[in-house]
Design a protein around this motif. Structure first.
Motif, PDB file in Angstrom:
ATOM      1  N   THR A 120      -5.469   2.301 -20.163  1.00 43.47           N
ATOM      2  CA  THR A 120      -4.617   1.650 -21.163  1.00 43.47           C
ATOM      3  C   THR A 120      -3.992   2.713 -22.064  1.00 43.47           C
ATOM      4  OG1 THR A 120      -6.642   1.318 -22.392  1.00 43.47           O
ATOM      5  CG2 THR A 120      -5.761  -0.577 -21.256  1.00 43.47           C
ATOM      6  N   ILE A 121      -2.764   2.487 -22.447  1.00 38.50           N
ATOM      7  CA  ILE A 121      -2.022   3.482 -23.226  1.00 38.50           C
ATOM      8  C   ILE A 121      -1.866   2.961 -24.654  1.00 38.50           C
ATOM      9  CG2 ILE A 121       0.189   4.694 -23.465  1.00 38.50           C
ATOM     10  CD1 ILE A 121       0.448   4.249 -20.356  1.00 38.50           C
ATOM     11  N   ILE A 122      -2.359   3.743 -25.590  1.00 39.33           N
ATOM     12  CA  ILE A 122      -2.259   3.357 -27.007  1.00 39.33           C
ATOM     13  C   ILE A 122      -1.457   4.431 -27.727  1.00 39.33           C
ATOM     14  CG2 ILE A 122      -3.559   2.932 -29.138  1.00 39.33           C
ATOM     15  CD1 ILE A 122      -5.950   2.210 -27.275  1.00 39.33           C
ATOM     16  N   ALA A 123      -0.510   4.008 -28.535  1.00 36.34           N
ATOM     17  CA  ALA A 123       0.296   4.951 -29.308  1.00 36.34           C
ATOM     18  C   ALA A 123      -0.206   4.949 -30.761  1.00 36.34           C
ATOM     19  CB  ALA A 123       1.765   4.550 -29.257  1.00 36.34           C
ATOM     20  N   PRO A 124      -0.955   5.978 -31.173  1.00 35.94           N
ATOM     21  CA  PRO A 124      -1.459   5.978 -32.552  1.00 35.94           C
ATOM     22  C   PRO A 124      -0.349   6.276 -33.553  1.00 35.94           C
ATOM     23  CG  PRO A 124      -2.166   7.955 -31.390  1.00 35.94           C
ATOM     24  CD  PRO A 124      -1.402   7.125 -30.395  1.00 35.94           C
ATOM     25  N   ALA A 125      -0.411   5.570 -34.664  1.00 37.54           N
ATOM     26  CA  ALA A 125       0.550   5.793 -35.753  1.00 37.54           C
ATOM     27  C   ALA A 125      -0.240   5.863 -37.058  1.00 37.54           C
ATOM     28  CB  ALA A 125       1.559   4.658 -35.802  1.00 37.54           C
ATOM     29  N   ALA A 126       0.231   6.685 -37.975  1.00 37.95           N
ATOM     30  CA  ALA A 126      -0.444   6.813 -39.272  1.00 37.95           C
ATOM     31  C   ALA A 126       0.376   6.113 -40.337  1.00 37.95           C
ATOM     32  CB  ALA A 126      -0.613   8.287 -39.634  1.00 37.95           C
ATOM     33  N   ILE A 127      -0.314   5.449 -41.264  1.00 40.29           N
ATOM     34  CA  ILE A 127       0.347   4.828 -42.414  1.00 40.29           C
ATOM     35  C   ILE A 127      -0.397   5.298 -43.656  1.00 40.29           C
ATOM     36  CG2 ILE A 127      -0.976   2.663 -42.141  1.00 40.29           C
ATOM     37  CD1 ILE A 127       1.672   1.270 -43.074  1.00 40.29           C
ATOM     38  N   ILE A 128       0.365   5.653 -44.696  1.00 41.70           N
ATOM     39  CA  ILE A 128      -0.249   6.405 -45.793  1.00 41.70           C
ATOM     40  C   ILE A 128       0.090   5.800 -47.146  1.00 41.70           C
ATOM     41  CG2 ILE A 128      -0.584   8.730 -46.737  1.00 41.70           C
ATOM     42  CD1 ILE A 128       1.601   8.938 -43.916  1.00 41.70           C
ATOM     43  N   LEU A 129      -0.948   5.529 -47.925  1.00 44.02           N
ATOM     44  CA  LEU A 129      -0.738   5.165 -49.327  1.00 44.02           C
ATOM     45  C   LEU A 129      -0.871   6.453 -50.139  1.00 44.02           C
ATOM     46  CD1 LEU A 129      -1.266   2.236 -51.343  1.00 44.02           C
ATOM     47  CD2 LEU A 129      -2.604   4.140 -52.178  1.00 44.02           C
ATOM     48  N   SER A 186      -8.268   0.946 -39.705  1.00 48.15           N
ATOM     49  CA  SER A 186      -7.256   0.863 -38.653  1.00 48.15           C
ATOM     50  C   SER A 186      -6.963  -0.589 -38.295  1.00 48.15           C
ATOM     51  CB  SER A 186      -7.717   1.623 -37.412  1.00 48.15           C
ATOM     52  OG  SER A 186      -8.836   0.987 -36.846  1.00 48.15           O
ATOM     53  N   GLN A 187      -5.910  -0.775 -37.545  1.00 50.63           N
ATOM     54  CA  GLN A 187      -5.489  -2.115 -37.157  1.00 50.63           C
ATOM     55  C   GLN A 187      -4.688  -2.050 -35.847  1.00 50.63           C
ATOM     56  OE1 GLN A 187      -2.218  -3.983 -39.400  1.00 50.63           O
ATOM     57  NE2 GLN A 187      -3.532  -5.763 -39.654  1.00 50.63           N
ATOM     58  N   ILE A 188      -4.971  -2.996 -34.970  1.00 52.20           N
ATOM     59  CA  ILE A 188      -4.156  -3.111 -33.753  1.00 52.20           C
ATOM     60  C   ILE A 188      -2.739  -3.492 -34.180  1.00 52.20           C
ATOM     61  CG2 ILE A 188      -3.839  -4.363 -31.586  1.00 52.20           C
ATOM     62  CD1 ILE A 188      -6.737  -5.309 -31.869  1.00 52.20           C
ATOM     63  N   TRP A 189      -1.769  -2.892 -33.570  1.00 47.65           N
ATOM     64  CA  TRP A 189      -0.372  -3.236 -33.864  1.00 47.65           C
ATOM     65  C   TRP A 189       0.341  -3.371 -32.523  1.00 47.65           C
ATOM     66  CZ3 TRP A 189       0.901  -5.246 -38.162  1.00 47.65           C
ATOM     67  CH2 TRP A 189       2.240  -5.358 -38.544  1.00 47.65           C
ATOM     68  N   PRO A 190       0.266  -4.565 -31.907  1.00 45.91           N
ATOM     69  CA  PRO A 190       0.652  -4.692 -30.493  1.00 45.91           C
ATOM     70  C   PRO A 190       2.147  -4.879 -30.276  1.00 45.91           C
ATOM     71  CG  PRO A 190      -0.220  -6.765 -31.296  1.00 45.91           C
ATOM     72  CD  PRO A 190      -0.235  -5.821 -32.465  1.00 45.91           C
ATOM     73  N   TYR A 191       2.965  -4.007 -30.865  1.00 42.64           N
ATOM     74  CA  TYR A 191       4.432  -4.184 -30.756  1.00 42.64           C
ATOM     75  C   TYR A 191       5.087  -2.925 -30.222  1.00 42.64           C
ATOM     76  CZ  TYR A 191       2.817  -7.891 -33.762  1.00 42.64           C
ATOM     77  OH  TYR A 191       2.100  -8.927 -34.267  1.00 42.64           O
ATOM     78  N   PRO A 192       4.817  -2.404 -28.997  1.00 41.93           N
ATOM     79  CA  PRO A 192       3.957  -3.095 -28.042  1.00 41.93           C
ATOM     80  C   PRO A 192       2.533  -2.561 -27.946  1.00 41.93           C
ATOM     81  CG  PRO A 192       5.298  -1.477 -26.889  1.00 41.93           C
ATOM     82  CD  PRO A 192       5.622  -1.347 -28.347  1.00 41.93           C
ATOM     83  N   ASN A 193       2.264  -1.328 -28.348  1.00 44.34           N
ATOM     84  CA  ASN A 193       0.929  -0.788 -28.008  1.00 44.34           C
ATOM     85  C   ASN A 193       0.435   0.225 -29.030  1.00 44.34           C
ATOM     86  OD1 ASN A 193       2.873   1.130 -27.321  1.00 44.34           O
ATOM     87  ND2 ASN A 193       1.688   1.931 -25.625  1.00 44.34           N
ATOM     88  N   SER A 194       0.602  -0.079 -30.306  1.00 43.52           N
ATOM     89  CA  SER A 194       0.207   0.886 -31.334  1.00 43.52           C
ATOM     90  C   SER A 194      -1.181   0.598 -31.871  1.00 43.52           C
ATOM     91  CB  SER A 194       1.178   0.846 -32.507  1.00 43.52           C
ATOM     92  OG  SER A 194       2.394   1.401 -32.131  1.00 43.52           O
ATOM     93  N   LEU A 195      -1.765   1.638 -32.405  1.00 47.75           N
ATOM     94  CA  LEU A 195      -2.959   1.511 -33.222  1.00 47.75           C
ATOM     95  C   LEU A 195      -2.597   2.162 -34.550  1.00 47.75           C
ATOM     96  CD1 LEU A 195      -5.993   0.808 -33.484  1.00 47.75           C
ATOM     97  CD2 LEU A 195      -6.472   3.143 -32.750  1.00 47.75           C
TER      98      LEU A 195
END
Ligand SMILES: [Zn+2]
Length: 284
Positions: A120-129, A186-195
């Motif tokens: 399975t392919i997951i594209a990690p993304a970072a979000i920062i406060l 973290s949170q699944i963000w399935p649009y289409p395959n992010s974490l």
């Protein structure tokens, strides 16, 4: 009769007849031929499965909109269902030879021609406060729908750690340099395959320069003048809500400390602690 929660994904949407996830012995629609039926674990002891459907269905709801309709325990598996079904749809052919990919073991496939495995392919993304003293950086990006402000975010690049991504995205988008980068959740963000991987950090200064054309606005806000915030199902909102709770608690502590100091020095001049606290917050 053994019941199963059926998370049926059709054309990227969730099948929710009467606003509910079907819970029946058998799948109420015909699964798409050749597509995987995924296990999604148990929900309160009831097994859940993700199914791709290619029939025309009514009662389809965007997965994010299902947040408003389902309790959290039933909403989260919908994200996993969408991500798994999309992965299956997007990995039908071998990236090396174009052969057919068949399921192989858990969360994997293998090419029936050349044997190449694919996981399975997951594209990690970072979000920062990003915090600065008692304020937090909120931004508007060109791709935001609606009028809310969100957080700096971006995909992790090849050869980069998530922490490096956090520092790079902050600098590229706002010109800010960071310290005290800390993992939040973290949170699944399935649009289409992010974490989505959430972080907090402190800006070393408050000089913002919008270097990146992705952002149209970026500003430090205190909890007194917050703009419209992201939806409650987002990790951005969880980061912001956590910061608001921290700031509110800090103010209450400060008010209590002021009151105690005043009582010590002059004797109590306010009998009503709540009135004093409100006054202290107001004067700030
Ligand atoms: Zn192949």
């Amino acid at each position: 009769m053994k019941k199963i929660y059926w998370y049926i994904i059709c054309d990227g949407k969730l099948y929710l007849p009467n606003g509910e996830v079907p819970c029946e012995e058998f799948c109420p629609v015909a699964p798409a031929p050749g597509k995987i039926v995924f296990g999604l674990g148990l929900i309160s002891g009831i097994p859940a499965r993700a199914v791709c459907c290619e029939e025309k269905l009514d009662s389809l709801v965007g997965v994010r909109d299902a947040f408003e309709l389902l309790p959290e325990s039933l909403y989260k598996p919908a994200l996993a269902a969408l991500e798994k079904v999309l992965w299956d749809l997007n990995s039908q052919h071998c990236p090396v030879c174009g052969g057919r990919m068949d399921p192989a073991g858990f969360s994997g496939k293998r090419c029936c021609s050349c044997g190449k495995p694919q996981y399975t392919i997951i594209a990690p993304a970072a979000i920062i406060l990003i915090k600065r003293k008692h304020s937090a950086l909120l931004v508007r990006a060109k791709n935001f729908r609606g009028t809310f402000y969100g957080l700096v975010a971006g995909f992790v690049e090849l050869g980069e750690s998530v922490e490096e991504c956090v520092a790079r995205e902050a600098y590229e988008e706002t010109g800010l340099t960071l310290k005290n980068i800390k993992y939040f959740g973290s949170q699944i963000w399935p649009y289409p395959n992010s974490l989505m991987l959430g972080f907090t950090a402190e800006a070393t200064n408050d000089k913002i320069s919008l270097l990146d054309s992705e952002l149209t606005a970026a500003e430090f806000f205190s909890i007194d003048n917050l703009p419209e915030l992201p939806r409650k199902d987002s990790l951005a909102r969880k980061l912001i809500d956590s910061w608001i709770a921290e700031e509110t608690a800090a103010r209450e502590q400060q008010a209590a400390a002021k009151l105690a100091a005043q009582q010590l020095a002059q004797g109590p001049s306010f009998n009503d602690f709540e009135a004093f606290k409100a006054a202290a917050i107001y004067q700030k």
